[in-house]
Design a protein around this motif. Sequence first.
Motif, short mmCIF file in Angstrom:
data_model
loop_
_atom_site.label_atom_id
_atom_site.label_comp_id
_atom_site.label_asym_id
_atom_site.label_seq_id
_atom_site.Cartn_x
_atom_site.Cartn_y
_atom_site.Cartn_z
N VAL A 102 0.85 -1.20 0.00
CA VAL A 102 0.00 0.00 0.00
C VAL A 102 0.88 1.25 0.00
N ALA A 103 0.65 2.15 -0.96
CA ALA A 103 1.39 3.40 -1.06
C ALA A 103 0.49 4.56 -0.65
N VAL A 104 1.02 5.47 0.15
CA VAL A 104 0.29 6.65 0.58
C VAL A 104 0.74 7.83 -0.28
N VAL A 105 -0.21 8.48 -0.94
CA VAL A 105 0.10 9.50 -1.95
C VAL A 105 -0.57 10.82 -1.58
N THR A 106 0.22 11.90 -1.59
CA THR A 106 -0.31 13.25 -1.39
C THR A 106 -0.44 13.95 -2.74
N PRO A 107 -1.09 15.12 -2.77
CA PRO A 107 -0.90 15.99 -3.93
C PRO A 107 0.59 16.34 -4.03
N VAL A 108 1.03 16.78 -5.19
CA VAL A 108 2.42 17.24 -5.30
C VAL A 108 2.58 18.50 -4.46
N PHE A 109 3.83 18.78 -4.07
CA PHE A 109 4.09 20.00 -3.31
C PHE A 109 5.21 20.78 -3.98
N TYR A 110 5.48 21.94 -3.48
CA TYR A 110 6.42 22.89 -4.06
C TYR A 110 5.84 23.55 -5.30
N ALA A 111 5.07 22.83 -6.09
CA ALA A 111 4.40 23.41 -7.26
C ALA A 111 3.19 24.20 -6.77
N ARG A 112 3.36 25.49 -6.55
CA ARG A 112 2.33 26.29 -5.91
C ARG A 112 1.09 26.49 -6.78
N HIS A 113 1.20 26.16 -8.05
CA HIS A 113 0.08 26.34 -8.97
C HIS A 113 -0.87 25.14 -8.96
N ASN A 138 -4.37 13.73 2.57
CA ASN A 138 -4.72 15.15 2.46
C ASN A 138 -4.11 15.90 3.63
N ILE A 139 -2.98 16.58 3.40
CA ILE A 139 -2.27 17.26 4.47
C ILE A 139 -1.83 18.64 4.00
N PRO A 140 -2.75 19.60 3.96
CA PRO A 140 -2.51 20.91 3.36
C PRO A 140 -1.29 21.68 3.87
N PRO A 141 -0.95 21.64 5.18
CA PRO A 141 0.21 22.42 5.61
C PRO A 141 1.50 22.02 4.90
N PHE A 142 1.58 20.78 4.44
CA PHE A 142 2.81 20.30 3.80
C PHE A 142 2.74 20.30 2.28
N THR A 143 1.56 20.37 1.73
CA THR A 143 1.42 20.32 0.26
C THR A 143 0.97 21.65 -0.33
N GLY A 144 0.40 22.52 0.49
CA GLY A 144 -0.11 23.78 -0.01
C GLY A 144 -1.45 23.66 -0.71
N GLN A 145 -2.06 22.48 -0.67
CA GLN A 145 -3.34 22.28 -1.33
C GLN A 145 -4.27 21.47 -0.42
N THR A 146 -5.50 21.97 -0.28
CA THR A 146 -6.52 21.24 0.47
C THR A 146 -7.45 20.55 -0.53
N LEU A 147 -7.42 19.23 -0.54
CA LEU A 147 -8.33 18.49 -1.42
C LEU A 147 -9.75 18.61 -0.87
N THR A 148 -10.68 18.95 -1.73
CA THR A 148 -12.08 19.07 -1.33
C THR A 148 -12.73 17.69 -1.28
N PRO A 149 -13.84 17.56 -0.57
CA PRO A 149 -14.56 16.28 -0.59
C PRO A 149 -14.89 15.83 -2.01
N GLN A 150 -15.27 16.77 -2.88
CA GLN A 150 -15.62 16.41 -4.26
C GLN A 150 -14.43 15.82 -5.00
N THR A 151 -13.23 16.35 -4.73
CA THR A 151 -12.02 15.79 -5.34
C THR A 151 -11.73 14.40 -4.79
N ILE A 152 -11.91 14.23 -3.50
CA ILE A 152 -11.73 12.89 -2.89
C ILE A 152 -12.68 11.89 -3.55
N PHE A 153 -13.92 12.30 -3.78
CA PHE A 153 -14.91 11.40 -4.40
C PHE A 153 -14.44 10.98 -5.80
N LYS A 154 -13.87 11.93 -6.55
CA LYS A 154 -13.38 11.61 -7.90
C LYS A 154 -12.19 10.65 -7.86
N ILE A 155 -11.24 10.94 -6.98
CA ILE A 155 -10.04 10.09 -6.90
C ILE A 155 -10.43 8.68 -6.44
#
Length: 304
Positions: A102-113, A138-155
């Motif tokens: 099992v791999a745990v995956v975040t959004p990419v970070f450093y890419a502020r866009h 989903n860990i926004p302080p470290f990735t700079g992005q907060t995944l929304t519930p709707q995005t979680i549903f898609k993924i």
Amino acid sequence: MKKKIIGVIPPIITPVDENENVDEKGLRKLVRRCIDTGIHGIFVAGSNGETMALTQKERNRAIQITLDEAKEQVPVICGVMDASTRRVIENIKELEQMGGKVAVVTPVFYARHATQDETVRHFEEIARQTEIDLMIYNIPPFTGQTLTPQTIFKIAKIDKVIGYKDTTGRFPDFLQCLEHFKGTDFVLHQGATNLAAASLLLGADGYIPSMAPLYPKPFIKLFEYGQKGDIQKTKFYDHIVSLTSAIWPMAKSQTASTKYALSKLGFDHRVVQPSESITNEQMKAIDKKMAEIEKYLAENDLLN
């Protein structure tokens, strides 16, 4: 399909030596304690494990040692977070070679866009490139992005994505996920320990507390009674978990305070540079707090 990963899954620290290489003996001792005390699983190479501070070689060593010591006695979920899709895929390929499941995956970070749609594509491409299971982190302080519930549903619709760890602290968002995935095999873990009790009572499959290896019994009891819907006993064990969690802010670096407390299990509390090391004054304060907690645990027959 039965849910594979439930319960107390601590994000373990990574003990290191004076050269900031993994202390294999210390790490094996920590993994063995988790298993022997009844903790339900292990999260290795997460933020609490200083995964992005270690070299790639040492991150892989930490994962390999953990997998080897666990020997599939409990599930091991492994952090592969990185700054681009290709880098994450390369990390997963190495994890596959080590036998990781099992791999745990975040959004990419450093890419502020980074956008929500980019993160969906990120998971789609990763899933095409592997046969192992994936968990959303989903860990926004470290990735700079907060995944929304709707995005979680898609993924979650992507093949091989089996679960979600929410460390946003946004409880209404987590409640949306609990409602959306009710009755499915999709696993939901609360990553904010202060929200664990309420989350478990409302249907979460587990939580990810970094201090669980220190005092496993109350952390495990919190999960058990939360799952049973026993509000009074859940509140009782949540109180103890909250007392333990008070150790985190007692040093400037949460990693330093966590490592110092856990070093009582028998390994060094060194942190990876440039994190600030714990001071003697902070050590004394943590020692005092731990003595208070242990007295309370002993009175309630909860010391392992």
